[in-house]
Design a protein around this motif. Structure first.
Motif, PDB file in Angstrom:
ATOM      1  N   ARG A 113       0.829  -1.202   0.000  1.00 15.07           N
ATOM      2  CA  ARG A 113       0.000   0.000   0.000  1.00 15.07           C
ATOM      3  C   ARG A 113       0.869   1.259   0.000  1.00 15.07           C
ATOM      4  O   ARG A 113       0.565   2.244  -0.680  1.00 15.07           O
ATOM      5  CB  ARG A 113      -0.927   0.001   1.218  1.00 15.07           C
ATOM      6  CG  ARG A 113      -2.090  -0.961   1.101  1.00 15.07           C
ATOM      7  CD  ARG A 113      -3.165  -0.653   2.140  1.00 15.07           C
ATOM      8  NE  ARG A 113      -2.673  -0.803   3.504  1.00 15.07           N
ATOM      9  CZ  ARG A 113      -2.718  -1.945   4.176  1.00 15.07           C
ATOM     10  NH1 ARG A 113      -3.212  -3.046   3.610  1.00 15.07           N
ATOM     11  NH2 ARG A 113      -2.269  -2.010   5.426  1.00 15.07           N
ATOM     12  N   GLY A 114       1.961   1.216   0.760  1.00 14.01           N
ATOM     13  CA  GLY A 114       2.882   2.344   0.767  1.00 14.01           C
ATOM     14  C   GLY A 114       3.497   2.590  -0.596  1.00 14.01           C
ATOM     15  O   GLY A 114       3.667   3.741  -1.018  1.00 14.01           O
ATOM     16  N   GLU A 115       3.821   1.507  -1.310  1.00 12.31           N
ATOM     17  CA  GLU A 115       4.406   1.642  -2.639  1.00 12.31           C
ATOM     18  C   GLU A 115       3.399   2.252  -3.617  1.00 12.31           C
ATOM     19  O   GLU A 115       3.758   3.080  -4.466  1.00 12.31           O
ATOM     20  CB  GLU A 115       4.882   0.283  -3.142  1.00 12.31           C
ATOM     21  CG  GLU A 115       5.485   0.279  -4.533  1.00 12.31           C
ATOM     22  CD  GLU A 115       6.716   1.158  -4.658  1.00 12.31           C
ATOM     23  OE1 GLU A 115       7.082   1.504  -5.796  1.00 12.31           O
ATOM     24  OE2 GLU A 115       7.328   1.506  -3.618  1.00 12.31           O
ATOM     25  N   GLN A 163       3.983   5.731  -5.732  1.00 12.63           N
ATOM     26  CA  GLN A 163       3.867   5.858  -7.186  1.00 12.63           C
ATOM     27  C   GLN A 163       2.873   6.950  -7.565  1.00 12.63           C
ATOM     28  O   GLN A 163       3.095   7.709  -8.522  1.00 12.63           O
ATOM     29  CB  GLN A 163       3.439   4.510  -7.786  1.00 12.63           C
ATOM     30  CG  GLN A 163       4.474   3.413  -7.682  1.00 12.63           C
ATOM     31  CD  GLN A 163       5.686   3.673  -8.553  1.00 12.63           C
ATOM     32  OE1 GLN A 163       5.687   4.553  -9.419  1.00 12.63           O
ATOM     33  NE2 GLN A 163       6.753   2.921  -8.317  1.00 12.63           N
ATOM     34  N   ALA A 164       1.771   7.053  -6.804  1.00 11.47           N
ATOM     35  CA  ALA A 164       0.797   8.104  -7.081  1.00 11.47           C
ATOM     36  C   ALA A 164       1.404   9.485  -6.847  1.00 11.47           C
ATOM     37  O   ALA A 164       1.136  10.427  -7.601  1.00 11.47           O
ATOM     38  CB  ALA A 164      -0.436   7.909  -6.200  1.00 11.47           C
ATOM     39  N   ALA A 165       2.242   9.614  -5.814  1.00 11.24           N
ATOM     40  CA  ALA A 165       2.893  10.890  -5.533  1.00 11.24           C
ATOM     41  C   ALA A 165       3.876  11.265  -6.645  1.00 11.24           C
ATOM     42  O   ALA A 165       4.013  12.439  -6.995  1.00 11.24           O
ATOM     43  CB  ALA A 165       3.613  10.836  -4.186  1.00 11.24           C
ATOM     44  N   GLU A 186       9.731   2.512   5.494  1.00 14.54           N
ATOM     45  CA  GLU A 186       9.577   1.438   6.484  1.00 14.54           C
ATOM     46  C   GLU A 186       9.797   1.961   7.893  1.00 14.54           C
ATOM     47  O   GLU A 186       9.098   1.556   8.826  1.00 14.54           O
ATOM     48  CB  GLU A 186      10.563   0.310   6.186  1.00 14.54           C
ATOM     49  CG  GLU A 186      10.206  -0.533   4.981  1.00 14.54           C
ATOM     50  CD  GLU A 186      11.177  -1.687   4.825  1.00 14.54           C
ATOM     51  OE1 GLU A 186      11.134  -2.620   5.637  1.00 14.54           O
ATOM     52  OE2 GLU A 186      11.994  -1.647   3.882  1.00 14.54           O
ATOM     53  N   GLN A 187      10.767   2.823   8.072  1.00 18.72           N
ATOM     54  CA  GLN A 187      11.001   3.387   9.403  1.00 18.72           C
ATOM     55  C   GLN A 187       9.777   4.131   9.916  1.00 18.72           C
ATOM     56  O   GLN A 187       9.456   4.077  11.106  1.00 18.72           O
ATOM     57  CB  GLN A 187      12.199   4.352   9.365  1.00 18.72           C
ATOM     58  CG  GLN A 187      13.543   3.674   9.196  1.00 18.72           C
ATOM     59  CD  GLN A 187      14.637   4.693   8.952  1.00 18.72           C
ATOM     60  OE1 GLN A 187      14.732   5.266   7.866  1.00 18.72           O
ATOM     61  NE2 GLN A 187      15.450   4.941   9.957  1.00 18.72           N
ATOM     62  N   ALA A 188       9.098   4.839   9.019  1.00 17.25           N
ATOM     63  CA  ALA A 188       7.954   5.638   9.431  1.00 17.25           C
ATOM     64  C   ALA A 188       6.674   4.823   9.555  1.00 17.25           C
ATOM     65  O   ALA A 188       5.885   5.033  10.484  1.00 17.25           O
ATOM     66  CB  ALA A 188       7.738   6.779   8.433  1.00 17.25           C
ATOM     67  N   HIS A 189       6.445   3.873   8.635  1.00 13.92           N
ATOM     68  CA  HIS A 189       5.147   3.204   8.561  1.00 13.92           C
ATOM     69  C   HIS A 189       5.173   1.736   8.971  1.00 13.92           C
ATOM     70  O   HIS A 189       4.108   1.131   9.131  1.00 13.92           O
ATOM     71  CB  HIS A 189       4.589   3.336   7.142  1.00 13.92           C
ATOM     72  CG  HIS A 189       4.485   4.754   6.679  1.00 13.92           C
ATOM     73  ND1 HIS A 189       3.701   5.691   7.323  1.00 13.92           N
ATOM     74  CD2 HIS A 189       5.093   5.412   5.655  1.00 13.92           C
ATOM     75  CE1 HIS A 189       3.812   6.855   6.711  1.00 13.92           C
ATOM     76  NE2 HIS A 189       4.655   6.726   5.706  1.00 13.92           N
ATOM     77  N   ASP A 190       6.343   1.175   9.101  1.00 12.90           N
ATOM     78  CA  ASP A 190       6.462  -0.200   9.602  1.00 12.90           C
ATOM     79  C   ASP A 190       7.631  -0.228  10.582  1.00 12.90           C
ATOM     80  O   ASP A 190       8.548  -1.032  10.477  1.00 12.90           O
ATOM     81  CB  ASP A 190       6.688  -1.175   8.441  1.00 12.90           C
ATOM     82  CG  ASP A 190       6.680  -2.622   8.899  1.00 12.90           C
ATOM     83  OD1 ASP A 190       5.936  -2.939   9.864  1.00 12.90           O
ATOM     84  OD2 ASP A 190       7.408  -3.442   8.314  1.00 12.90           O
ATOM     85  N   ARG A 210       7.861  10.637  10.991  1.00 14.00           N
ATOM     86  CA  ARG A 210       6.653  10.947  10.242  1.00 14.00           C
ATOM     87  C   ARG A 210       7.057  11.237   8.801  1.00 14.00           C
ATOM     88  O   ARG A 210       7.929  12.067   8.559  1.00 14.00           O
ATOM     89  CB  ARG A 210       5.936  12.149  10.850  1.00 14.00           C
ATOM     90  CG  ARG A 210       5.492  11.913  12.290  1.00 14.00           C
ATOM     91  CD  ARG A 210       4.798  13.133  12.851  1.00 14.00           C
ATOM     92  NE  ARG A 210       4.214  12.854  14.164  1.00 14.00           N
ATOM     93  CZ  ARG A 210       3.420  13.692  14.811  1.00 14.00           C
ATOM     94  NH1 ARG A 210       3.126  14.857  14.281  1.00 14.00           N
ATOM     95  NH2 ARG A 210       2.930  13.361  15.988  1.00 14.00           N
ATOM     96  N   LEU A 211       6.406  10.551   7.889  1.00 12.50           N
ATOM     97  CA  LEU A 211       6.799  10.673   6.478  1.00 12.50           C
ATOM     98  C   LEU A 211       5.565  10.518   5.598  1.00 12.50           C
ATOM     99  O   LEU A 211       4.887   9.491   5.656  1.00 12.50           O
ATOM    100  CB  LEU A 211       7.832   9.594   6.133  1.00 12.50           C
ATOM    101  CG  LEU A 211       8.391   9.588   4.718  1.00 12.50           C
ATOM    102  CD1 LEU A 211       9.387  10.724   4.546  1.00 12.50           C
ATOM    103  CD2 LEU A 211       9.062   8.257   4.404  1.00 12.50           C
ATOM    104  N   THR A 212       5.250  11.543   4.821  1.00 14.33           N
ATOM    105  CA  THR A 212       4.161  11.442   3.861  1.00 14.33           C
ATOM    106  C   THR A 212       4.698  10.841   2.562  1.00 14.33           C
ATOM    107  O   THR A 212       5.916  10.848   2.314  1.00 14.33           O
ATOM    108  CB  THR A 212       3.562  12.823   3.567  1.00 14.33           C
ATOM    109  OG1 THR A 212       4.550  13.617   2.887  1.00 14.33           O
ATOM    110  CG2 THR A 212       3.151  13.523   4.865  1.00 14.33           C
ATOM    111  N   PRO A 213       3.822  10.307   1.707  1.00 11.18           N
ATOM    112  CA  PRO A 213       4.309   9.772   0.422  1.00 11.18           C
ATOM    113  C   PRO A 213       5.087  10.806  -0.380  1.00 11.18           C
ATOM    114  O   PRO A 213       6.070  10.470  -1.050  1.00 11.18           O
ATOM    115  CB  PRO A 213       3.011   9.361  -0.290  1.00 11.18           C
ATOM    116  CG  PRO A 213       2.042   9.074   0.813  1.00 11.18           C
ATOM    117  CD  PRO A 213       2.380  10.062   1.891  1.00 11.18           C
TER     118      PRO A 213
END
Length: 509
Positions: free
Chosen positions: A158-160, A164-166, A247-251, A273-276
């Motif tokens: 989902r993060g990937e 890609q959308a960003a 991964e550090q931010a979301h996992d 904290r990291l946005t796409p």
């Protein structure tokens, strides 16, 4: 006498383990009142098991286990599941439960063999029930392994997709190729830190005491994490530091579970904290570059908020001080893909201003590496020559522009000789900036207007020009006197969150 000494010998490690567990829970933001109650129960359990009489004439070890041990056990399980548990622990927990059930079954079976009549039948039934439960839990443990890994892969997938959308979002730039040296600040998310860790170096935040205060003091702020892209016509694409990765931010727990449980226990889940849009690869692509084109990374130091992006740059040569690699690396997983691409400068190019040692990396004076130990054993700064002047990438030698007033504003330091080295490094940087009016500092974590407005604006297209560098120097001189003292209105102060919970902010007064 020997029995009492033996009990005391058990008491000391039990208290040490309990204290360490309480520190972990506090690091995970468990409220202090709850920790006090839980800690008293732990003390009561340990003392009650060793010396039951201390709790009263009617106290026995069986009663201690029933009335204190059961609440402690349930509380420990609840706290673990609430603040430490991570999905990859599920197979292990199920396996431990299966082992416990099988052990209970074996004990019940042996008791049944020794008992007679109805007691033997009851023990046998318990043995079969416990054994059956153990087998079922064991099977579930095995089956859960694949499910757990699949769930983690889904999170990363989902993060990937978001990344890609960003990348495809409107507004991306075309890469400019005109022979100029360009520098782009890249905001790769934020890190949550204790205010005292960031600004309290002169208020007792030093060494072990400072580290312990970071565990219990929850006056926290979010500060940016910056890497810097250098597009050099002769030396290619380079980065100074790499920021954090997705991964550090979301996992977070999964990322730090690659090393050992201790790493996960002693870090905070929400520290990044990291946005796409802030992903290093997205920022590079939006500027017209590809992460695969990066040939060299200058790592000011090995701390993970500077090295996380190395996971995206397996092809790059990573230049860092050998002392940092050998004595400062805490989370080697960030380096797994580049550990065969490391390059260690010799710092044998002679003196550079106030610095007795330096490294002319390319041999043409275009990029100079300067050792600035203290924040880490082999921290270094990077000086890059532009057509209009010089930029000095500070790393974490000093966090922000106000930190240049090192006698008034100081971050937490390691203590002892390391603190001395860091202050010496700061003095050398002051001398370098004072003697080079066309040199401007670029920070990794500056949370003031200097970074968010002036630096971002001056380097919006990568080439600040002489006027852009002059504007940065004028602002620096408006904040700091020639004697490196803060002018009125620029002293940082912590402002608590309005709700009493969450993150505070910093005001300059």
């Amino acid at each position: 006498m020997l029995k009492s000494l033996g009990k005391i010998g058990l008491l000391v490690p039990a208290f040490a383990v309990g204290a360490a567990w309480l520190v972990v829970l506090r690091l995970k933001d468990v409220p202090v009142p709850l920790l006090v109650v839980y800690g008293l129960l732990l003390v009561g359990l340990v003392v009650g098991l060793l010396w039951p009489g201390v709790l009263g004439r009617l106290a026995t070890r069986r009663r201690v286990l029933a009335f204190i041990g059961v609440p402690v056990g349930l509380g420990t399980l609840g706290l673990y599941l609430g603040v430490v548990y991570y999905v990859t622990d599920l197979p292990v927990l199920l396996a431990l439960a299966a082992t416990a059930c099988l052990a209970w079954a074996a004990a019940a079976f042996l008791r049944g063999r020794r008992a007679a009549g109805g007691r033997s039948a009851r023990s046998t039934r318990r043995a079969f029930l416990a054994g059956g439960a153990g087998l079922v839990l064991g099977v579930l443990s095995g089956l859960s392994v694949d499910r757990v890994e699949r769930q983690r892969r889904e999170v990363l997938a989902r993060g990937e997709q978001e990344r890609q959308a960003a990348v495809r979002a409107p507004g991306a730039r075309r890469r400019i190729v005109d022979g100029a040296v360009r520098v782009f600040p890249i905001h790769t998310g934020d890190t949550v830190v204790t205010y005292g860790q960031f600004y309290g170096g002169l208020d007792g935040w030093e060494g072990l005491n400072g580290y312990l205060r970071t565990l219990v003091d929850k006056a926290q702020i979010a500060v940016p994490v910056y890497a810097y892209l250098i597009d050099h016509p002769r030396h290619g694409l380079m980065l100074v530091d790499t920021g954090v990765n997705g991964e550090q931010a979301h996992d977070h727990d999964g990322y730090y579970n690659h090393n050992r449980m201790v790493s996960r226990l002693l870090t905070q889940r929400d520290e990044y904290r990291l946005t796409p849009e802030q992903d290093l690869r997205v920022r590079l692509a939006r500027l017209g570059y590809d992460a695969k084109e990066i040939t060299t990374v200058f790592l000011t130091h090995v701390h993970d908020d500077h090295a996380g992006g190395l996971r995206y740059l397996p092809q790059a040569t990573v230049v860092l001080d050998r002392r940092d690699w050998e004595h400062g690396t805490v989370y080697p997983y960030s380096f797994d893909l580049v550990k065969d691409n490391l390059s260690f400068p010799a710092f044998d190019s002679g003196a550079f201003g106030a610095f007795p040692d330096s490294q002319d990396h390319f041999g043409d004076g275009s990029l100079i590496l300067l050792p600035t130990p203290g924040h880490s054993p082999g921290h270094m700064c990077v000086l890059l020559r532009l057509d209009a002047g010089n930029v000095l990438f500070m790393g974490d030698t000093l966090y922000t522009l106000p930190h240049l007033a090192t006698d008034q504003v100081r971050q937490m330091t390691i203590g002892g000789a390391d603190t001395t080295h860091q202050i010496e490094s700061a003095r050398r940087i002051q001398h370098l900036l004072a003697s080079g009016p066309a040199t401007v500092p670029l920070f990794a974590h500056d949370n003031t207007r200097y970074q968010s407005d002036l630096v971002v604006s001056a380097f919006a297209h990568g080439t600040p020009g002489k006027e852009g560098l002059r504007e940065l120097r004028r602002y620096m001189e408006a904040v700091l006197t020639s004697g490196w003292r803060l002018r009125p209105g620029h002293t940082p102060r912590f402002v608590p969150p309005a709700s009493g919970t969450g993150l505070g902010r910093v005001e300059l007064r």
